[in-house]
Design a protein around this motif. Structure first.
Motif, PDB file in Angstrom:
ATOM      1  N   LEU A  57       0.828  -1.206   0.000  1.00  0.00           N
ATOM      2  CA  LEU A  57       0.000   0.000   0.000  1.00  0.00           C
ATOM      3  C   LEU A  57       0.864   1.259   0.000  1.00  0.00           C
ATOM      4  O   LEU A  57       0.552   2.249  -0.660  1.00  0.00           O
ATOM      5  N   ALA A  58       1.989   1.215   0.740  1.00  0.00           N
ATOM      6  CA  ALA A  58       2.890   2.362   0.771  1.00  0.00           C
ATOM      7  C   ALA A  58       3.477   2.592  -0.616  1.00  0.00           C
ATOM      8  O   ALA A  58       3.587   3.738  -1.077  1.00  0.00           O
TER       9      ALA A  58
ATOM     10  N   ILE B  87       0.818   4.116  -2.882  1.00  0.00           N
ATOM     11  CA  ILE B  87       0.567   5.533  -2.610  1.00  0.00           C
ATOM     12  C   ILE B  87       1.756   6.383  -3.038  1.00  0.00           C
ATOM     13  O   ILE B  87       1.592   7.483  -3.571  1.00  0.00           O
TER      14      ILE B  87
ATOM     15  N   SER C 117      -7.390  -5.698  -3.888  1.00  0.00           N
ATOM     16  CA  SER C 117      -8.346  -4.903  -3.096  1.00  0.00           C
ATOM     17  C   SER C 117      -7.734  -3.573  -2.658  1.00  0.00           C
ATOM     18  O   SER C 117      -8.457  -2.627  -2.368  1.00  0.00           O
ATOM     19  N   LEU C 118      -6.404  -3.490  -2.626  1.00  0.00           N
ATOM     20  CA  LEU C 118      -5.771  -2.223  -2.229  1.00  0.00           C
ATOM     21  C   LEU C 118      -6.040  -1.115  -3.235  1.00  0.00           C
ATOM     22  O   LEU C 118      -5.963   0.066  -2.906  1.00  0.00           O
TER      23      LEU C 118
ATOM     24  N   SER D  72      -8.626  -0.111  -4.236  1.00  0.00           N
ATOM     25  CA  SER D  72      -9.757   0.712  -3.796  1.00  0.00           C
ATOM     26  C   SER D  72      -9.277   1.981  -3.091  1.00  0.00           C
ATOM     27  O   SER D  72      -9.937   3.011  -3.146  1.00  0.00           O
ATOM     28  N   VAL D  73      -8.111   1.901  -2.446  1.00  0.00           N
ATOM     29  CA  VAL D  73      -7.620   3.055  -1.684  1.00  0.00           C
ATOM     30  C   VAL D  73      -7.278   4.221  -2.609  1.00  0.00           C
ATOM     31  O   VAL D  73      -7.395   5.374  -2.234  1.00  0.00           O
TER      32      VAL D  73
ATOM     33  N   LEU E  37     -13.862  -4.084  -4.126  1.00  0.00           N
ATOM     34  CA  LEU E  37     -13.970  -3.549  -2.776  1.00  0.00           C
ATOM     35  C   LEU E  37     -14.369  -2.073  -2.793  1.00  0.00           C
ATOM     36  O   LEU E  37     -15.149  -1.624  -1.947  1.00  0.00           O
TER      37      LEU E  37
ATOM     38  N   GLU F 226     -17.602  -0.686  -0.956  1.00  0.00           N
ATOM     39  CA  GLU F 226     -17.454   0.336   0.078  1.00  0.00           C
ATOM     40  C   GLU F 226     -18.292   1.574  -0.281  1.00  0.00           C
ATOM     41  O   GLU F 226     -18.894   2.206   0.587  1.00  0.00           O
TER      42      GLU F 226
ATOM     43  N   PRO G   1      -9.420 -10.846   1.489  1.00  0.00           N
ATOM     44  CA  PRO G   1      -8.428  -9.770   1.632  1.00  0.00           C
ATOM     45  C   PRO G   1      -8.581  -9.115   3.004  1.00  0.00           C
ATOM     46  O   PRO G   1      -9.700  -8.834   3.430  1.00  0.00           O
TER      47      PRO G   1
ATOM     48  N   LEU H 262      -8.202  -6.185   3.955  1.00  0.00           N
ATOM     49  CA  LEU H 262      -8.876  -4.888   3.913  1.00  0.00           C
ATOM     50  C   LEU H 262     -10.392  -5.049   3.968  1.00  0.00           C
ATOM     51  O   LEU H 262     -11.097  -4.235   4.571  1.00  0.00           O
TER      52      LEU H 262
ATOM     53  N   LEU I 270     -12.706  -3.372   6.876  1.00  0.00           N
ATOM     54  CA  LEU I 270     -13.854  -2.486   6.610  1.00  0.00           C
ATOM     55  C   LEU I 270     -15.132  -3.038   7.236  1.00  0.00           C
ATOM     56  O   LEU I 270     -15.927  -2.290   7.787  1.00  0.00           O
TER      57      LEU I 270
ATOM     58  N   ALA J 180      -0.012  -1.021   7.381  1.00  0.00           N
ATOM     59  CA  ALA J 180      -0.252   0.167   6.555  1.00  0.00           C
ATOM     60  C   ALA J 180      -1.734   0.326   6.211  1.00  0.00           C
ATOM     61  O   ALA J 180      -2.198   1.439   5.932  1.00  0.00           O
TER      62      ALA J 180
ATOM     63  N   LEU K 193       2.173   5.101   7.561  1.00  0.00           N
ATOM     64  CA  LEU K 193       1.718   5.532   6.239  1.00  0.00           C
ATOM     65  C   LEU K 193       0.665   6.627   6.350  1.00  0.00           C
ATOM     66  O   LEU K 193       0.653   7.570   5.557  1.00  0.00           O
TER      67      LEU K 193
ATOM     68  N   TYR L 282      10.064   2.240   6.724  1.00  0.00           N
ATOM     69  CA  TYR L 282       9.687   0.835   6.535  1.00  0.00           C
ATOM     70  C   TYR L 282      10.920  -0.020   6.284  1.00  0.00           C
ATOM     71  O   TYR L 282      11.019  -1.144   6.785  1.00  0.00           O
TER      72      TYR L 282
END
Lengths: 242, 219, 227
Positions: B74-75, B78, B167-168, B170-171, B178, B182, C75, C77, C81, C170, C181, C204
């Motif tokens: 995720l880092a 981003i 799924s990440l 989605s961020v 996802l 959401e 997942p 995430l 959620l 994260a 993060l 990290y």
């Protein structure tokens, strides 16, 4: 009578491995169990300390019914020594550690007491200079002698040997058999599953011939090896050893 | 109990959310179809480079692999989608997702395939070369087929991770499963769309999980 | 300004670094704290489940397998959620920190159970027979004989999996956990500069590169002499 097996049956699913075994073992007696592979010899031995769970029958050891519900198996097992074909030493422990583990955790001896007993037993099998070696650093014969010391340390009333020399190179067999001879001289009660016919003939008080999960014939070694009463025994003995 | 049903298993909400969630599912599958082959190809290159005899090739690849193993995906995502615009590089969410997953997955697939190659004894290499195969032919016909078979359980289980990783996306507002679920949740104030998403992930991945577990225990 | 200077100004801006260092450091410690808690509770639960499974009680094993499959297939995430946004409507509000810890612990436990279980299965069955024949009980056999041998085989896959899952701290960013993060993206949007993201990346690396190497070191240490 030290151990008395009667009507013992063992099944894996639909196949019956032991089909009603009767066997009595006297104090100080040495019994050799011979027979073709798959005849149930090892299974019989494993039932004698309930490493296998028999489906029927009775085993009375030292006046106590082994197959009864609620018996303290761990207390019984420490009085029944067992030696395996493939040694089954703990690879992550030294020779001393292998012998010491049950002394500490089953007999609850202090570390010093356990060390003293373990060293004495390793000395008894002629390994006093190997106590801090790991199994992988020992020869097969030495490993098997450690395994014997591990069982002897708990002061068992009876010793069960499951083909103790089958996994050994030929030149290493005699050192293990030597230990067995000494145990016999000390008066230890022993049940030995073995293919060493020559040794069986000299060391056994009684020989049991098994085939297809049954005892075919029992008798003194002279009888079994020279004048067996059953044809099947005669065939096996003729093929096996001489 | 009623509250639970109403909150998590609300049929009415699910029916309403279905079209958008279905679209998201389509995009998730699309993303997987892009990301898995890319990662495998990248991983193969990484593995070949990191088992190479050339130090100049091996060293930078090993450092990159360790870098991507240590940074959360995720880092990385981003950093690429929010960091690169500062340097004047503007990527669409889809491209940013593809790029960051490609880097991350190549490192992981690469480590697995490398272990597979290293599990093949030098004798295979020598035998192949002795029959006149060149070094590429040896890799393609002799080493890699055995190597990939040896690490099949790890490849399957990493592929499950790759699918979950999507799924990440989605961020960073890529409208995959996802994200869609959401969004539906935040509009309806009801968690049922998320449960729907979970169920869809299960349908997609449970067979693979069973397969991975069977393969692992067989070894 | 040369291109290189522009690059430095965007990604390694010293002024931005000084301004946001305290935030990044705070986030770093939050990440460390959650990571440690996740590793401890996840591995402990995983080991417990693997030992429980070795009793081979039908319905318990069935439940364990369902648990493991679910957490391997979903997942993290999605779970985060669901717990964070779904539970409050049932009157149960968990903070983002608790949700993150809980989900990651359960996920790690599932993977760890599979790895420990594979390790237990890989130990030769003669070891159990030998130990039981000397009168050791089931748990004693597990603790003194089976697990020491099983764990040695599990170190490598367990380390990899543990790193992969603790990196998921994260994900806390999405539900407002003040971890690394999250601090970095917040700082980045305030500063209008990508430097905080680079700081997080470096943090990290500082956190996980030693773990990667420690894993390798433990692996070689645990490999006791074999002929």
């Amino acid at each position: 009578m030290l151990m008395s097996v009667s009507g013992l049956r063992l099944s894996y699913g639909a196949t019956e491995v032991l089909k009603g075994i009767d066997l009595e073992v006297d104090h100080g007696e040495t019994i050799f169990v011979i027979g073709p592979s798959g005849s149930g010899k090892s299974s019989l031995l494993r039932c004698c300390n309930r490493l296998e769970e028999p489906s029927a029958g009775s085993i009375v050891f030292d006046g106590q019914e082994l197959l009864a519900k609620g018996v303290d198996l761990n207390q019984i097992r420490r009085r029944i020594g067992m030696v395996f074909q493939s040694f089954n030493l703990y690879p992550h422990m030294t020779a001393l550690g292998n012998v010491r583990l049950a002394l500490r955790r089953v007999l609850k001896l202090s570390r010093d007491e356990a060390d003293a007993v373990a060293k004495a037993q390793l000395d008894r099998v002629g390994l006093s200079s190997y106590i801090s070696q790991y199994p992988s650093q020992l020869s097969g014969g030495q490993q098997q002698r450690v395994a014997i010391a591990r069982a002897l340390a708990l002061e068992p009333r009876i010793m069960l040997f499951d083909e103790p020399t089958s996994a050994l190179d030929p030149e290493l067999v005699s050192e293990v058999l030597g230990v067995l001879s000494e145990l016999k001289l000390d008066g230890m009660t022993m049940v030995v599953v073995s293919h060493e016919m020559r040794f069986a003939r000299s060391a056994a008080d009684r020989v049991v011939f098994m085939a297809d999960g049954q005892i075919i014939e029992t008798g003194p070694p002279e009888q079994i090896f020279t004048s067996p009463e059953v044809a099947r025994t005669r065939d096996f003995v003729a093929q096996a050893a001489f | 109990m009623d509250a639970l049903l109403h909150q998590f298993f609300n049929i009415e909400v699910m029916l309403k959310a279905w079209p958008i969630v279905l679209r998201g599912t389509g995009l998730t599958i699309l993303l997987c179809l892009a990301v898995i082959p890319l990662g495998l190809i990248g991983g193969l290159l990484v593995a070949l480079a990191s088992t190479s005899h050339r130090r100049m090739l091996r060293l930078p690849v090993v450092i990159l692999v360790d870098f991507f193993r240590a940074v959360p995906p995720l880092a990385l995502l981003i950093l690429i989608s929010a960091g690169l615009p500062f340097a004047g590089i503007r990527l669409s969410p889809f491209t940013a997702v593809l790029l960051s997953f490609f880097l991350n997955n190549s490192a992981y697939y690469g480590e697995i395939i490398r272990a597979g190659i290293e599990s093949i004894g030098a004798g295979q290499q020598e035998a192949a070369r002795s029959t006149g195969l060149n070094s590429w032919q040896t890799q393609c016909y002799v080493i890699l087929p055995q190597a990939l078979r040896n690490v099949l359980p790890d490849l399957v289980s990493n592929t499950i991770e790759v699918v979950k990783l999507t799924s990440l996306a989605s961020v960073v507002a890529f409208a995959e499963l996802l994200y869609a679920a959401e969004m539906a949740r935040s509009v309806t104030y009801n968690a049922s769309p998320l449960i729907m998403a979970a169920a869809i992930y299960l349908v997609l991945l449970w067979p693979a999980v069973r397969l991975a577990s069977r393969l692992e225990h067989k070894l | 300004m040369t291109r290189f200077e522009a690059f430095l100004d965007t990604f390694f801006n010293v002024a931005v670094m000084q301004r946001y260092l305290p935030d990044i450091v705070a986030g770093f410690f939050v990440t460390c704290g959650i990571a440690v808690l996740v590793v401890v509770s996840g591995l402990a639960l995983g080991l417990l489940l693997a030992v429980l499974r070795s009793y081979r009680i039908g319905w318990i094993n069935f439940l364990i397998i369902i648990f493991v499959d679910l957490l391997r297939a979903l997942p993290p995430l999605v779970l985060i959620l669901i717990l964070y946004f779904g539970l409050p409507n049932l009157g149960l509000t968990l903070s983002g920190y608790v949700v993150l810890w809980l989900v990651l612990s359960l996920v790690l436990a599932a993977f760890a159970e599979e790895i420990f279980w594979a390790g237990i299965l890989s130990v030769n069955s003669g070891q159990r027979l030998a130990a039981r024949s000397t009168g050791l009980g089931f748990l004693q056999t597990m603790v003194y004989v089976i697990l020491p041998q099983a764990v040695r085989l599990t170190i490598a896959p367990l380390t990899n999996r543990t790193i992969a899952i603790t990196k998921n701290t994260a994900l806390g960013m999405v539900i407002g956990v003040g971890e690394l993060l999250n601090q970095a993206t917040t700082a980045q949007s305030f500063a209008g500069n990508a430097t905080p993201l680079m700081m997080a990346t470096i943090a990290y690396l500082i956190l996980f590169v030693p773990v990667v190497y420690a894993g390798r070191w433990i692996e070689t240490r645990y490999a006791w002499r074999r002929a």
